[in-house]
Design a protein around this motif. Sequence first.
Motif, PDB file in Angstrom:
ATOM      1  N   PHE B  36      -9.830   4.819  -5.749  1.00  7.34           N
ATOM      2  CA  PHE B  36      -9.906   3.200  -6.129  1.00  7.34           C
ATOM      3  C   PHE B  36      -9.596   2.878  -7.250  1.00  7.34           C
ATOM      4  O   PHE B  36     -10.286   3.235  -8.238  1.00  7.34           O
ATOM      5  CB  PHE B  36     -11.182   2.605  -5.764  1.00  7.34           C
ATOM      6  N   GLN B  38     -10.815  -0.834  -9.966  1.00 10.71           N
ATOM      7  CA  GLN B  38     -11.921  -2.215  -9.518  1.00 10.71           C
ATOM      8  C   GLN B  38     -11.667  -2.667 -11.549  1.00 10.71           C
ATOM      9  O   GLN B  38     -11.619  -2.188 -12.068  1.00 10.71           O
ATOM     10  CB  GLN B  38     -13.332  -1.832  -9.383  1.00 10.71           C
ATOM     11  N   GLY B  43     -13.430  -6.535  -6.377  1.00  9.34           N
ATOM     12  CA  GLY B  43     -13.467  -5.308  -4.917  1.00  9.34           C
ATOM     13  C   GLY B  43     -13.112  -4.454  -5.564  1.00  9.34           C
ATOM     14  O   GLY B  43     -12.226  -4.178  -6.467  1.00  9.34           O
ATOM     15  N   LEU B  44     -13.459  -2.941  -4.707  1.00  9.77           N
ATOM     16  CA  LEU B  44     -12.353  -1.661  -4.565  1.00  9.77           C
ATOM     17  C   LEU B  44     -10.210  -1.662  -4.612  1.00  9.77           C
ATOM     18  O   LEU B  44     -10.398  -2.968  -3.241  1.00  9.77           O
ATOM     19  CB  LEU B  44     -13.048  -1.053  -4.521  1.00  9.77           C
ATOM     20  N   SER B  46      -7.421   0.644  -3.296  1.00  9.12           N
ATOM     21  CA  SER B  46      -7.205   2.061  -3.316  1.00  9.12           C
ATOM     22  C   SER B  46      -6.399   2.090  -3.345  1.00  9.12           C
ATOM     23  O   SER B  46      -4.904   1.798  -3.577  1.00  9.12           O
ATOM     24  CB  SER B  46      -6.809   2.035  -1.316  1.00  9.12           C
TER      25      SER B  46
END
Lengths: 114, 114
Positions: B36, B38, B43-44, B46
């Motif tokens: 991932f 960030q 947020g993360l 993918s």
Amino acid sequence: DVKVTQSSRYLVKRTGEKVFLECVQDMDHENMFWYRQDPGLGLRLIYFSYDVKMKEKGDIPEGYSVSREKKERFSLILESASTNQTSMYLCASSPSSGRVETQYFGPGTRLLVL
Amino acid sequence: KQEVTQIPAALSVPEGENLVLNCSFTDSAIYNLQWFRQDPGKGLTSLLLIQSSQREQTSGRLNASLDKSSGRSTLYIAASQPGDSATYLCAVEGRNTGFQKLVFGTGTRLLVSP
């Protein structure tokens, strides 16, 4: 595109307050998750849910509860906020498609408990 | 208990360099490993998901490899750009941890200078 939204980007609360963090996803995903992220500790799973009204404890559930009354909404509740719950809270969702799927994350809520 | 470690914790490179980020995990009984990204305060997102039966996955300038038997994964970024600056997290979904329960590393913070 999958969209996961969280009700607040920043929150400031007092010790002892009841705090609600809301998460909504718009892709009809069955699975939803709450994590907290702290420097040096990474992301840790608090609670997750595989379906409406279902909930499972993650690795650090103490001091938290959750509610999932509708498929698209997963709420994290701090019954009595404490300073050690100051953290970044991230919500995620994923489908139960039978295939290998990633999790889709919201933008996070940065909570400060004074 | 599954543990995920990422080395280095931080990396600074000039634009154009090829670089490798490392991830190791202690329990090789996994369903998949994910990388991932960030961005600060976010947020993360993918990047790549490698199933346990796969050796590598590629997306654009990113290539992730998996050596399950040795408990290692690498994320290779070719011709790095300032826009690649972010924290990169790897996460493992383990057979002994539970379906869809991800265990995260603490991340590598990458800075690519123009």
